[in-house]
Every structure is written in C-alpha cells, then in structure tokens.
Design an enzyme around this catalytic site. Structure first.
Site, PDB file in Angstrom:
ATOM      1  N   HIS A 176       8.381   6.809   0.571  1.00 49.78           N
ATOM      2  CA  HIS A 176       7.524   7.684   0.498  1.00 49.78           C
ATOM      3  C   HIS A 176       8.590   8.898   1.302  1.00 49.78           C
ATOM      4  O   HIS A 176       9.824   8.611   1.425  1.00 49.78           O
ATOM      5  CB  HIS A 176       6.438   7.683   1.795  1.00 49.78           C
ATOM      6  CG  HIS A 176       5.395   6.562   1.093  1.00 49.78           C
ATOM      7  ND1 HIS A 176       4.154   6.145   1.823  1.00 49.78           N
ATOM      8  CD2 HIS A 176       5.352   6.118  -0.140  1.00 49.78           C
ATOM      9  CE1 HIS A 176       3.518   5.475   1.072  1.00 49.78           C
ATOM     10  NE2 HIS A 176       4.102   5.199  -0.290  1.00 49.78           N
TER      11      HIS A 176
ATOM     12  N   HIS B  25       4.646  -7.183  -2.189  1.00 49.85           N
ATOM     13  CA  HIS B  25       4.720  -6.106  -1.263  1.00 49.85           C
ATOM     14  C   HIS B  25       3.727  -6.475  -0.269  1.00 49.85           C
ATOM     15  O   HIS B  25       2.545  -6.983  -0.325  1.00 49.85           O
ATOM     16  CB  HIS B  25       4.343  -4.979  -1.975  1.00 49.85           C
ATOM     17  CG  HIS B  25       4.361  -3.793  -1.097  1.00 49.85           C
ATOM     18  ND1 HIS B  25       3.547  -3.546  -0.179  1.00 49.85           N
ATOM     19  CD2 HIS B  25       5.217  -2.625  -1.384  1.00 49.85           C
ATOM     20  CE1 HIS B  25       3.786  -2.096   0.159  1.00 49.85           C
ATOM     21  NE2 HIS B  25       4.864  -1.980  -0.383  1.00 49.85           N
TER      22      HIS B  25
HETATM   23  C1  DNO Z   1       2.963   2.831  -2.205  1.00 50.48           C
HETATM   24  C2  DNO Z   1       3.465   1.609  -2.639  1.00 50.48           C
HETATM   25  C3  DNO Z   1       2.563   0.745  -3.025  1.00 50.48           C
HETATM   26  C4  DNO Z   1       3.105  -0.356  -3.943  1.00 50.48           C
HETATM   27  C5  DNO Z   1       2.423  -1.666  -4.406  1.00 50.48           C
HETATM   28  C6  DNO Z   1       3.369  -2.653  -4.694  1.00 50.48           C
HETATM   29  O1  DNO Z   1       3.728   3.877  -2.026  1.00 50.48           O
HETATM   30  O2  DNO Z   1       4.481   1.067  -1.901  1.00 50.48           O
HETATM   31  O3  DNO Z   1       1.523   1.187  -3.882  1.00 50.48           O
HETATM   32  O4  DNO Z   1       3.791   0.061  -4.985  1.00 50.48           O
HETATM   33  O5  DNO Z   1       1.657  -2.024  -3.168  1.00 50.48           O
HETATM   34  O6  DNO Z   1       2.543  -3.612  -5.335  1.00 50.48           O
END
Ligand code: DNO
Length: 427
Positions: free
Chosen positions: A361, A239
């Site tokens: 989100h 990510h």
């Molecule tokens: C937030 C997410 C991040 C994601 C991590 C992946 O909403 O997109 O916390 O889960 O960074 O490792």
C-alpha cells in the site's frame, strides 16, 4: 531482499514503466480474472509472464513475475463444502502449472468471505494526501444499520453501538452507500465480490462454522496441497487476516503469533509458510511485530512492508495506514530481523536466501490523487515507501558489511539494487 512491486495486469492504471522507475526488481501479480476454485492454465500463466517481461515496443523490461499474490482459496475449500475436493485438485494443478513456468512463491489467505477490509479508501491526511482507514464505529454502522446482520449487536461494546446509532442517524445517504461499497464491493485482488444481499446469504454458510472448524479446514487444505507443493519446490505463504480480528461474526484465524505458531507446527514443511505483512499484524497492539519476524523467520517466504497507526488503543480496532516509516511498527527492527534471516539462509545453504518484499500500500500523494489507481496501490505513495524502505536496507547492510570487515561503514548498493538497473538504456 528482493524489491518487488504489485501489478494488477494490463488494466492497472500504474504501468510496468512506473514500476521500473520506482526501482522495482520483480513483479507480484495474479490472474485476477480467473474465479477462485478454477485452474490457472499454462497458457494464461505464460501470457501474463510475457506481459510482465516485455515492453510495448517488444524490448525486455528486465522484470519477471516473481510472486503470485494470490492463488485464492475458494469459499468451498474454506467451508469444506460443495465442490471443495475438486477445487483442491484444481489448486494443485495450478501449482503444477506455476512451477512449470518457474514461479514458486505463492501467497494466499484463509479469511472467510471478506479479504482486506477498510471503511475509508481515501481519508484525508494533514499533508493534503489521503490514506486508507478502518474505523470500528463506521464498521459497526455498516454491520448494524446497513447490512442489518442478526445478532451483530453482541459483537460491539455498548459505547460503540450508541456511537454508531448516532453516526448513522446523521449520515448522508451518499456516505452510507460509499461505506457499503467500501466494505462489500470487493477490492482488487480480493477473491469474490459481494452485494449486500449476496453477503447476507454467504454469512449464513458460516453460521455453524466456528474458529476451531476453520482452523481444522485450513490444516486439511494444507495437508492436501503441501506435499504436492514440496515436490514442485513451491513455497506457499499465508497472508495474515486484515484487519486481524473477527468481522461480521466471521472467524479470523491467522491474526496472532499463536495462530501462526499452531498452523506452522501442525504443517511442518518449508512449503507451508508465512507472508509477513507488517501492516496487517501491526493493527493489533498485542502483536509484537519485530518479535514475530524473529520467531517465524525461517518460514517467511514473502514480505509486505506497511505501517499503521492505531487509533483506539482501548478497543485495538481502529487504525489508519500511516507512512511506511511513520506508524507504530518498528520497521527498522523488522527489516534487521529479515536481513539477519537472509544471512542465516546463506550460511546454511538455502536456495531461497533472497526474500521478496514489496512496499505494501501507500498513501495517495501528488499525481496519485488524480490517477484513480486501485485503492492502496498508488504509484507515487508506494514509490516513496519503497525508497524509504530501501534506504533502511542499504544502511543496515552497510553496517553489517562494515561489522564483518571490521572497517568503518561505507554505504553499499551492491545487494539491494538490481545490477545495471540505473545504467542508461538504448532508446
Ligand atoms: C491487500 C492485500 C491482500 C492480499 C491477500 C493475500 O492489499 O495485501 O488483499 O493480497 O489477502 O491473499
């Protein structure tokens, strides 16, 4: 694309029934109760699979645990200190256990100390709902005046330092406490939780660690786990940094096309890939997000679709989470690139030709405003986002089908809607 939905487990205020009504086809989750560096045991994995697949009345939900987000990389691994070797062994054991359970897409990140970071979890929007926001001046207030990090002044332009001092002088205690909690208390899904004092201590571990060291540690980590993942048929996907620039003097190394290019070239395996997060990447005006989708298409194993509006183009550091089709990321162009990649994978016979995506989100709207779910993960806001994104997928697929058949475009639901998902079910 496979339309997945993040679910934080039984404690999540949004249920699997909500996910089903939103039209989710699969679930993204993790064993959040297990500390980074520990093994994910077979039993705990199968228990979570059971929770995902079974309704309270014992009938099937029709959903499966498709993607792990995240199998966290411990701080010891990121700094290559302490128990890091043992943590890598544990990571490989967890991958083995996940593969045994048939789960083969594993998201992780390599952000030191803080995972995703926002200064506001519920900034009011003109429509009456709320959204998450990162405001550089507020962040500077936190860094300079609440945390009081030594040397922090060098990391902000003078204008931001002055504005932060003025803002802090007028800030009610309740807001400074909220700001500290937003930044440090850790968010669901983040690897570790911090207090102001544990955060100060942790930052010391990184004092001598420059970006080039962190990059090297990332490559060492992948060199240790990727051959094992390859044998298991597991696809790891990193990510991007969120936000995609250094915070609190900590290096962030997965923020730009150049960052991904150098990592994916250094570890050239299908088991080392990318989680394509449009919202994280889109917070930088120098990231051409659709161009990145094209460039890294072959190595994209998981997709987060979310939009942002940048608020400080000069500093390219402040933004809010806009509606899924409302921000500055050209979502149609990104989805078109990903659908083209899926068709390419079919043509070359890849087995992973359906790429899992999730609406990342959502703004808090309607019932979200009183439900108090995990920040960023409201039911209605995400449902709205998913519905809009699904509309784009349908339209682009129908146009593509029409182009292939040489006939006029006819809306087609066949690829992006789960078979039978909208048929009545037995009571
Ligand atoms: C937030 C997410 C991040 C994601 C991590 C992946 O909403 O997109 O916390 O889960 O960074 O490792």
């Amino acid at each position: 694309m496979r339309q997945t939905w993040r679910w934080f487990g039984p404690a999540d205020k949004n249920s699997l029934a909500d996910a089903l009504q939103a039209g989710a086809q699969g679930i993204v989750t993790a064993l959040h109760h297990i500390a980074p560096g520990e093994v994910w045991p077979v039993d705990a994995i199968s228990e979570r699979q059971r929770q995902v697949s079974t309704r309270p009345d014992g009938k099937s939900t029709g959903l499966h645990w498709d993607v792990v987000e995240s199998l966290p990389v411990s701080e010891s691994i990121k700094t290559m200190s302490g128990d890091w070797r043992q943590h890598i062994q544990h990571y490989n054991t967890s991958l083995t256990n996940l593969a045994k359970a048939g789960i083969r897409t594993v998201c992780y990140n390599f952000m030191p100390v803080l995972d995703w970071t926002r200064t506001d979890l519920a900034a009011p929007m003109a429509h009456g709902g709320t959204a998450m926001r990162f405001d550089l001046t507020d962040f500077a207030v936190f860094d300079l005046h609440i945390l009081g990090r030594g040397g922090a002044g060098n990391d902000y332009p003078e204008s931001v330092r002055e504005q932060a001092a003025r803002r802090f002088a007028q800030m009610p205690q309740s807001r400074s406490a909220e700001l500290a909690s937003n930044v440090t208390a850790g968010l669901p899904g983040s690897a570790e939780q911090w207090t102001l004092s544990s955060l100060r201590d942790k930052l010391k571990d990184y004092e001598a660690l420059e970006a080039r060291h962190l990059r090297q540690n990332h490559i060492v980590f992948l060199t240790e786990v990727v051959p094992h993942a390859e044998r298991l048929g597991v696809r790891l996907c990193c990510h991007p940094d969120d936000p995609p620039f250094p915070l609190l003097g900590l290096p962030r190394i997965m923020s730009t096309a150049a960052d991904y290019r150098s990592l994916l070239d250094a570890v050239d395996s299908p088991a080392a890939g990318m989680t394509f997060c449009t919202g994280s990447l889109g917070a930088r005006s120098d990231n051409d997000v659709p161009a990145m989708a094209h460039e890294f298409a072959e190595r994209i194993h998981f997709v987060h679709l979310r939009n942002v509006t940048r608020q400080d183009e000069a500093l390219h550091c402040s933004f809010f989470e806009d509606e899924h089709l409302g921000g500055q990321v050209d979502m149609v162009a990104v989805i078109a690139a990903l659908l083209a990649e899926e068709r390419r994978r079919v043509a070359v016979g890849r087995t992973d030709c359906v790429i899992p995506m999730r609406p990342d989100h959502g703004q808090n709207i309607l019932d979200d405003l009183t439900r108090d779910a995990q920040p960023g993960y409201p039911a209605v806001g995400r449902l709205k986002g998913l519905a809009e994104l699904r509309g784009i997928m349908h339209a682009l697929e129908a146009m593509q089908d029409a182009a292939i058949d040489g006939r006029a475009a006819v809306p087609s639901a066949r690829r992006s809607h789960q078979e039978g998902a909208d048929a009545p079910v037995e009571a």
